[in-house]
Design an enzyme around this catalytic site. Sequence first.
Site, PDB file in Angstrom:
ATOM      1  N   HIS A   1       0.847  -1.154   0.155  1.00 10.79           N
ATOM      2  CA  HIS A   1       0.001  -0.079   0.086  1.00 10.79           C
ATOM      3  C   HIS A   1       0.815   1.427  -0.003  1.00 10.79           C
ATOM      4  CE1 HIS A   1      -3.798   2.318   0.910  1.00 10.79           C
ATOM      5  NE2 HIS A   1      -2.679   3.183   1.627  1.00 10.79           N
ATOM      6  N   GLU A   2       1.648   1.620   1.069  1.00  7.49           N
ATOM      7  CA  GLU A   2       2.760   2.374   1.214  1.00  7.49           C
ATOM      8  C   GLU A   2       3.344   2.630  -0.320  1.00  7.49           C
ATOM      9  OE1 GLU A   2       1.683   4.627   3.228  1.00  7.49           O
ATOM     10  OE2 GLU A   2       0.359   3.331   4.289  1.00  7.49           O
TER      11      GLU A   2
ATOM     12  N   GLU B   1      -4.698   7.787  -3.097  1.00  5.42           N
ATOM     13  CA  GLU B   1      -5.210   6.634  -2.571  1.00  5.42           C
ATOM     14  C   GLU B   1      -5.537   5.711  -3.608  1.00  5.42           C
ATOM     15  OE1 GLU B   1      -4.856   6.413   0.437  1.00  5.42           O
ATOM     16  OE2 GLU B   1      -5.799   4.650   1.053  1.00  5.42           O
TER      17      GLU B   1
ATOM     18  N   HIS C   1       1.757   4.545  -2.762  1.00  5.98           N
ATOM     19  CA  HIS C   1       1.828   5.990  -2.728  1.00  5.98           C
ATOM     20  C   HIS C   1       3.301   6.455  -3.029  1.00  5.98           C
ATOM     21  CE1 HIS C   1      -1.748   6.763  -0.536  1.00  5.98           C
ATOM     22  NE2 HIS C   1      -1.410   5.993   0.339  1.00  5.98           N
TER      23      HIS C   1
END
Length: 507
Positions: free
Chosen positions: A270-271, A300, A274
């Site tokens: 997830h990170e 997101e 980003h």
Amino acid sequence: MKQTEALGLLRENDREVCLLAHTAAVLGWDQETYMPSRAIGERAQQLSLLQALIHRRVVEEKNGEAFAALGSGDEEPRGDVSLPPADRAFLRQAYRRYALATKLPERLVVALAQETSKGQAVWQAARQASDFSAFEPTLGRIVRLVREKADLWGYDDHPYDPLLDEFEPGMKTSEVQRNFDGLQEGLSALLDRIRGATQVEDAFLHRDFAVGTQEQFSREILAALGFDSSRGRLDVSTHPFTTTLGFDDVRITTRYNPDLFQTAIFGTIHEAGHALYEMGFEESLRGSLLAEGTSLGIHESQSRFWENVVGRSRSFWRRYFPRLKELFPQALDSVDQDAFFRGVNKVAPSLIRVEADEVTYGLHIILRFRLEIELITRRLEVSDLPEAWNQLSQELLGIAPERDADGVLQDIHWSMGAFGYFPTYALGNLYAAQFTEALQGDLPSFEGLIEAGNFQPILQWLRSNIHRHGGAKVPSELLRDIVGAALGPGAFTDYLQAKYRDVYRLS
Ligand code: ZN
């Protein structure tokens, strides 16, 4: 003031603001990772000094004169049509930052900063004690200040519009409402079908997964996805996050849980999503405010694309499950790839948003969005919030918390005065699904690429269509240019239906 002079002044001002902001980010990153605990008081002073310096630079009077000289204002933030497109894109974001800061009187800025910094401590204690009444007076004051802020920023249709716009430029309350209505319908229908199916097994995810080996695996995946370790780092923090300390310095964090496998790996992916966005801005944006994600929702969309669409796909685990089994032969003994894929995609309504699965997550967001609207339009008093929360939770998720800590007190956002923020999490899923459809149109071998562990063509597509533009294109422009349509929930609910038909063997 001449236009070239005005532009030079604003560019130079922006350069300094960005340097200061990145300097503050270094301190913030350190605070969450390696700072010794007793340094917190001094660190808060250091950070608030930097914030004050940034604010002062942003609202400088000569900036106002420069914007005026360039024809940049509320009506047309991009300035004169004769200016080059790159300058107009810069002016749009620079004016926006200037206007958001100058429309609020110092009295309100100070009051908000004080209430929210105290508010976070009060919220933390109230959550610990699971006692909403301890947080209620503080939240009441924060909500009043936020309403005042919205009025000062101004709006045409809805008092929630300016709050939303702070995090999702151009987004309107009515558009979110329309999208969330469709989303709720799709999610509820799918959830009903899943409820009728046999639940998948995921107990094996709680076996013993050595932290060191988890880290090794996380780093292997990170490298495979294209995270450039010469321009970034992975560290550990209580709450995973991504922060940008410079054009060539993007930091992400994760946390390792020895008896819950998926926390670290999906958190890391997830990170990484980003971070890949932050690492993908084109060189011409270096050092300017355009070298930033264009909105929280678009940000997101990138994290959720990599975490869910890629990371929780069957193709991904076809590739990586054998490696995982090599690393954790005992924990994954007697687990096969199909069981693993289904296990990490288990759907079950739960009380806590950050632990929610892909299907129920949106319902958690719709709940918060509906309550925020009621609060901002004064149809709901802060004192009635716990009861309203529990009712909505029952209505949307079919379960209600017994303790406020598991309900209305679970998230930090309101104590920070961040109203209008929650919707961006769900918007991210909708954007991601629409982008994925376009990507699959251009890369029909999408699944095959994932299964081959060949993520470069996928990253390249994201780079050229989304990342490189940074803040030069707003969300609606990205959608227009990539998808050729407005935001809608259909792509996301279609994606979920196809995926969970597979996971739950629905007919
Ligand atoms: Zn995120």
